[in-house]
Write a protein that holds these residues in place. Structure first.
Motif, mmCIF file in Angstrom:
data_model
loop_
_atom_site.group_PDB
_atom_site.id
_atom_site.type_symbol
_atom_site.label_atom_id
_atom_site.label_comp_id
_atom_site.label_asym_id
_atom_site.label_seq_id
_atom_site.Cartn_x
_atom_site.Cartn_y
_atom_site.Cartn_z
ATOM 1 N N LEU A 26 38.782 42.578 35.894
ATOM 2 C CA LEU A 26 39.933 42.334 37.073
ATOM 3 C C LEU A 26 39.412 43.514 38.023
ATOM 4 N N THR A 27 39.278 44.785 37.815
ATOM 5 C CA THR A 27 38.991 45.895 38.547
ATOM 6 C C THR A 27 37.551 46.415 39.345
ATOM 7 N N LYS A 54 43.097 50.889 41.503
ATOM 8 C CA LYS A 54 42.477 49.392 40.980
ATOM 9 C C LYS A 54 43.011 49.117 39.625
ATOM 10 N N ALA A 58 46.020 46.122 38.680
ATOM 11 C CA ALA A 58 45.681 45.210 37.804
ATOM 12 C C ALA A 58 46.719 45.282 36.561
#
Length: 192
Positions: A26-27, A54, A58
């Motif tokens: 996701l990051t 980030k 998330a």
């Protein structure tokens, strides 16, 4: 997560049922970096601001939540723990505290009263439920706070009455597992 509890990334991942691998995807942060932060081999405080942003984004928390553990007053912490015992019941509380490694988290932050209070609670609940003590904490059982910690109600009563009678009473009635750590706790069940 209890109010005032430490926000470690691994705790947040568990809470959100998210894996480290998923967070890395996701990051766009390397899995090895996420893993090092979660295992406390790297400090999030030393990561660059984009990495922290980030991760916070998330996990849907603020950057400050990740960088600054929030410490609440010890009386509030004790109350939160007693409410958690009441909510979960004794044995699930013991299991969750040990499984989540909360005592060691507080030790890493050098929040000794919180760490020792949790250990006292586990030891007390183990004794009254006839469960053997967890040997992983034997070295910690030799520690103690340098000065006694009395409930705020005892301190206020003695200040008003200009004596030490309430502190003496509380010390006499203290639960042995708490008293061992110089924490004068005599009641964990009577919480609202």
């Amino acid at each position: 997560m209890l109010v005032g509890e430490i926000m470690f990334i691994d705790d947040l991942l568990k809470e959100r049922k998210m894996s480290k691998y998923r967070l890395a995807k996701l990051t766009d942060i390397p899995y090895s970096t996420i893993n090092d932060i979660c295992n406390h081999h790297a400090s999030i405080n030393k990561c660059n601001v984009l990495t922290v942003y980030k991760i916070a984004n998330a996990l849907n928390v603020t950057i400050e939540d990740l960088l600054e553990p929030k410490r609440i007053p010890f009386e509030s912490f004790k109350s939160n723990v007693c409410h958690e015992v009441k909510r979960l019941s004794d044995i699930p509380f013991i299991n969750k505290t040990i499984e989540d490694n909360k005592i060691l988290h507080y030790l890493k932050l050098r929040w000794y009263p919180e760490a020792l209070y949790l250990l006292a609670m586990i030891d007390y609940l183990s004794r009254i439920n006839k469960i053997p003590l967890n040997n992983d904490y034997d070295s910690l059982r030799k520690l103690s706070l340098t000065s006694p910690h009395y409930p705020i109600s005892a301190l206020v009563a003695d200040m008003v009455n200009k004596n030490n009678l309430e502190k003496q009473r509380v010390k006499k009635e203290a639960i042995p597992e708490f008293k061992r750590f110089n924490i004068m706790e005599s009641e964990i069940r009577n919480v609202y």
